[in-house]
Scaffold this motif. Structure first.
Motif, PDB file in Angstrom:
ATOM      1  N   ARG A  59       0.841  -1.194   0.000  1.00 38.86           N
ATOM      2  CA  ARG A  59       0.000   0.000   0.000  1.00 38.86           C
ATOM      3  C   ARG A  59       0.878   1.246   0.000  1.00 38.86           C
ATOM      4  NH1 ARG A  59      -2.463  -3.260   3.800  1.00 38.86           N
ATOM      5  NH2 ARG A  59      -1.646  -1.980   5.509  1.00 38.86           N
ATOM      6  N   VAL A  60       1.457   1.521  -1.169  1.00 35.56           N
ATOM      7  CA  VAL A  60       2.317   2.693  -1.346  1.00 35.56           C
ATOM      8  C   VAL A  60       1.933   3.364  -2.662  1.00 35.56           C
ATOM      9  CG1 VAL A  60       4.220   1.635  -0.058  1.00 35.56           C
ATOM     10  CG2 VAL A  60       4.121   1.379  -2.538  1.00 35.56           C
ATOM     11  N   TYR A  68      11.373   3.044  -7.156  1.00 38.57           N
ATOM     12  CA  TYR A  68      12.228   2.064  -6.485  1.00 38.57           C
ATOM     13  C   TYR A  68      12.686   0.991  -7.469  1.00 38.57           C
ATOM     14  CZ  TYR A  68      13.733  -1.211  -2.831  1.00 38.57           C
ATOM     15  OH  TYR A  68      14.451  -2.068  -2.042  1.00 38.57           O
ATOM     16  N   GLY A  69      11.747   0.524  -8.310  1.00 36.28           N
ATOM     17  CA  GLY A  69      12.109  -0.492  -9.290  1.00 36.28           C
ATOM     18  C   GLY A  69      13.112   0.014 -10.312  1.00 36.28           C
ATOM     19  N   LEU A  70      12.933   1.255 -10.782  1.00 35.30           N
ATOM     20  CA  LEU A  70      13.851   1.802 -11.777  1.00 35.30           C
ATOM     21  C   LEU A  70      15.233   2.072 -11.183  1.00 35.30           C
ATOM     22  CD1 LEU A  70      11.500   4.285 -13.693  1.00 35.30           C
ATOM     23  CD2 LEU A  70      12.253   2.004 -14.404  1.00 35.30           C
ATOM     24  N   LEU A 159      19.417   6.032  -5.506  1.00 35.04           N
ATOM     25  CA  LEU A 159      18.144   6.592  -5.977  1.00 35.04           C
ATOM     26  C   LEU A 159      16.975   5.692  -5.588  1.00 35.04           C
ATOM     27  CD1 LEU A 159      19.265   7.825  -9.518  1.00 35.04           C
ATOM     28  CD2 LEU A 159      18.697   9.250  -7.534  1.00 35.04           C
ATOM     29  N   GLY A 160      17.187   4.386  -5.664  1.00 29.62           N
ATOM     30  CA  GLY A 160      16.157   3.460  -5.212  1.00 29.62           C
ATOM     31  C   GLY A 160      15.884   3.592  -3.726  1.00 29.62           C
ATOM     32  N   ASN A 161      16.942   3.838  -2.949  1.00 27.18           N
ATOM     33  CA  ASN A 161      16.765   4.027  -1.508  1.00 27.18           C
ATOM     34  C   ASN A 161      15.866   5.222  -1.207  1.00 27.18           C
ATOM     35  OD1 ASN A 161      18.366   1.851  -0.812  1.00 27.18           O
ATOM     36  ND2 ASN A 161      20.217   3.061  -0.552  1.00 27.18           N
ATOM     37  N   LEU A 162      16.050   6.308  -1.961  1.00 32.57           N
ATOM     38  CA  LEU A 162      15.221   7.495  -1.731  1.00 32.57           C
ATOM     39  C   LEU A 162      13.752   7.200  -2.034  1.00 32.57           C
ATOM     40  CD1 LEU A 162      17.365  10.468  -3.100  1.00 32.57           C
ATOM     41  CD2 LEU A 162      17.333   9.451  -0.816  1.00 32.57           C
ATOM     42  N   SER A 163      13.496   6.486  -3.125  1.00 32.72           N
ATOM     43  CA  SER A 163      12.118   6.132  -3.461  1.00 32.72           C
ATOM     44  C   SER A 163      11.517   5.221  -2.395  1.00 32.72           C
ATOM     45  CB  SER A 163      12.063   5.447  -4.826  1.00 32.72           C
ATOM     46  OG  SER A 163      12.439   6.329  -5.851  1.00 32.72           O
ATOM     47  N   SER A 164      12.301   4.285  -1.905  1.00 30.90           N
ATOM     48  CA  SER A 164      11.816   3.392  -0.854  1.00 30.90           C
ATOM     49  C   SER A 164      11.495   4.173   0.404  1.00 30.90           C
ATOM     50  CB  SER A 164      12.868   2.317  -0.568  1.00 30.90           C
ATOM     51  OG  SER A 164      12.500   1.523   0.532  1.00 30.90           O
ATOM     52  N   ARG A 165      12.327   5.151   0.720  1.00 32.85           N
ATOM     53  CA  ARG A 165      12.105   5.963   1.909  1.00 32.85           C
ATOM     54  C   ARG A 165      10.829   6.796   1.776  1.00 32.85           C
ATOM     55  NH1 ARG A 165      17.369   9.048   3.505  1.00 32.85           N
ATOM     56  NH2 ARG A 165      18.028   6.874   3.555  1.00 32.85           N
ATOM     57  N   LEU A 166      10.620   7.365   0.598  1.00 33.05           N
ATOM     58  CA  LEU A 166       9.424   8.171   0.373  1.00 33.05           C
ATOM     59  C   LEU A 166       8.160   7.302   0.338  1.00 33.05           C
ATOM     60  CD1 LEU A 166      10.823  10.606  -2.339  1.00 33.05           C
ATOM     61  CD2 LEU A 166      10.182  11.194   0.004  1.00 33.05           C
ATOM     62  N   ALA A 167       8.314   6.059  -0.095  1.00 35.56           N
ATOM     63  CA  ALA A 167       7.166   5.152  -0.117  1.00 35.56           C
ATOM     64  C   ALA A 167       6.701   4.809   1.286  1.00 35.56           C
ATOM     65  CB  ALA A 167       7.508   3.882  -0.888  1.00 35.56           C
ATOM     66  N   HIS A 174       7.452  -6.692   1.140  1.00 33.38           N
ATOM     67  CA  HIS A 174       6.507  -6.687   0.020  1.00 33.38           C
ATOM     68  C   HIS A 174       6.926  -5.671  -1.039  1.00 33.38           C
ATOM     69  CE1 HIS A 174       2.861  -8.617   2.313  1.00 33.38           C
ATOM     70  NE2 HIS A 174       3.924  -9.387   2.269  1.00 33.38           N
ATOM     71  N   LEU A 175       7.441  -4.521  -0.602  1.00 33.62           N
ATOM     72  CA  LEU A 175       7.918  -3.525  -1.567  1.00 33.62           C
ATOM     73  C   LEU A 175       9.128  -4.059  -2.321  1.00 33.62           C
ATOM     74  CD1 LEU A 175       7.727  -0.641  -2.714  1.00 33.62           C
ATOM     75  CD2 LEU A 175       9.311   0.065  -0.902  1.00 33.62           C
ATOM     76  N   THR A 176      10.025  -4.735  -1.619  1.00 31.54           N
ATOM     77  CA  THR A 176      11.209  -5.301  -2.267  1.00 31.54           C
ATOM     78  C   THR A 176      10.823  -6.323  -3.327  1.00 31.54           C
ATOM     79  OG1 THR A 176      12.541  -4.960  -0.266  1.00 31.54           O
ATOM     80  CG2 THR A 176      13.354  -6.576  -1.857  1.00 31.54           C
ATOM     81  N   LEU A 177       9.842  -7.147  -3.017  1.00 31.61           N
ATOM     82  CA  LEU A 177       9.417  -8.164  -3.970  1.00 31.61           C
ATOM     83  C   LEU A 177       8.650  -7.539  -5.140  1.00 31.61           C
ATOM     84  CD1 LEU A 177       8.308 -10.970  -1.490  1.00 31.61           C
ATOM     85  CD2 LEU A 177      10.392 -10.907  -2.868  1.00 31.61           C
TER      86      LEU A 177
END
Length: 334
Positions: A59-60, A68-70, A159-167, A174-177
């Motif tokens: 739920r993000v 995050y994926g990119l 850059l992926g870390n920043l997206s994960s943090r904002l999510a 679940h986000l990682t998968l």
């Protein structure tokens, strides 16, 4: 959250470092069979299919899931795999990729206006000096390009870390998968454009031979052990302890990566590379260290007043206001 790691949790953190360190040897084996960009697409396709079927979508906001994926998936592994395919030793790649930590810190300060402590800036500077030393050690001819590619992979991870943090996902695993769902299509298109369909077809045509068994074993390790098991344990630990307590264990990854590559592949880093690696690890550990904790007294619990007491107070107020003109407005406010 507990700030003290029990012995069993320390063992789990060390186990994840070993899993992720060996992962670079697994990638090396898979690259012997498949082109790097196609290998990234294949890796995440094998992970995306069961994720779509078995794992609830996190739920993000979709933009942070795609970001995050990119960043983490497409950019990081495109450059990492391309750098290793171009000649970057597996052990040294595990070290250079740790630059993602300081880069994340800098990008967080610049793009997200996050507060950075002086100690953390010092750690970034020390790690940057270490990366420069490694770069100088590999500045001879064709060795520099693979190093720069892996360094760009560290930027993609940041850059992926920043997206994960904002999510801010309620369930980070679940986000990682689900991040894997974003990767296969753009990577397949990129592989077709850059590597060409002939290279992909040749790798698939020989993929069922005995010689391709190590490549498939490496790919299975990367998907199942490296991603599902390793990330699952790491997420479990982060849910129970502060990141500053668990995070430093990731510095064991390049140690394991370089030892594994040395034993299995006979890689021997140059003395200057080892010196630079030591400086990088020191800088990351310095930046990840916890500052002084400030004790904040707990807020006082609200006092509940029984309804009977409130009714008595209102009755008393009514008696006090007898004879006062228009007292009802006052009582109503009470």
């Amino acid at each position: 959250m507990s700030t003290a790691l029990p012995l069993s949790h320390r063992a789990l953190a060390c186990a994840v470092a070993v899993i992720w360190g060996v992962n670079f040897l697994a990638i090396h084996l898979s690259l012997q069979q498949f082109p790097p960009l196609f290998l990234v697409a294949l890796r995440f396709a094998l992970l995306a299919v069961p994720t779509l079927v078995l794992v609830p979508r996190p739920r993000v906001p979709a933009r942070w899931l795609v970001g995050y994926g990119l960043g983490f998936g497409v950019l990081q592994f495109s450059f990492l795999y391309s750098g290793m395919a171009a000649g970057m030793p597996a052990g040294l790649a595990s070290l250079v990729l740790q630059a993602s930590g300081p880069i994340t810190l800098v990008l967080g300060a610049v793009l997200l206006r996050e507060k950075v402590l002086p100690r953390q800036w010092t750690g970034v500077a020390v790690a940057g000096c270490g990366m420069a030393v490694v770069g100088v050690a590999r500045a001879g001819g064709a060795e520099l390009l693979p190093y720069l590619l892996v360094l760009l992979g560290a930027l993609g991870w940041a850059l992926g870390n920043l997206s994960s943090r904002l999510a801010a996902p309620p369930n980070p695993l679940h986000l990682t998968l689900w991040m894997s769902v974003v990767v296969p299509v753009p990577m397949l298109v990129l592989s077709l454009v850059v590597e060409g369909p002939d290279a992909i077809l040749r790798s698939l045509a020989t993929s069922l031979t005995t010689a391709a068994v190590p490549a498939w074993a490496g790919l299975a390790y990367t998907v199942v052990i490296g991603t599902v098991v390793g990330s699952g344990i790491w997420t479990w630990l982060l849910a129970r302890h502060p990141a500053g307590v668990v995070g430093p264990f990731s510095m064991l990854v390049p140690v394991v990566g370089m030892l594994t590559a040395g034993v299995a592949l006979g890689e021997r880093p140059a003395p200057l590379e080892l010196v630079g690696g030591f400086v990088v690890v020191a800088g990351v550990l310095l930046g990840a260290g916890r500052g002084r904790r400030v004790s904040v007294p707990p807020a006082a619990a609200p006092v509940e007043v029984p309804a009977s007491c409130a009714e008595v107070a209102v009755d008393d107020l009514r008696r006090d206001l007898e004879g006062v003109e228009e007292p009802h407005d006052v009582v109503a406010e009470v």
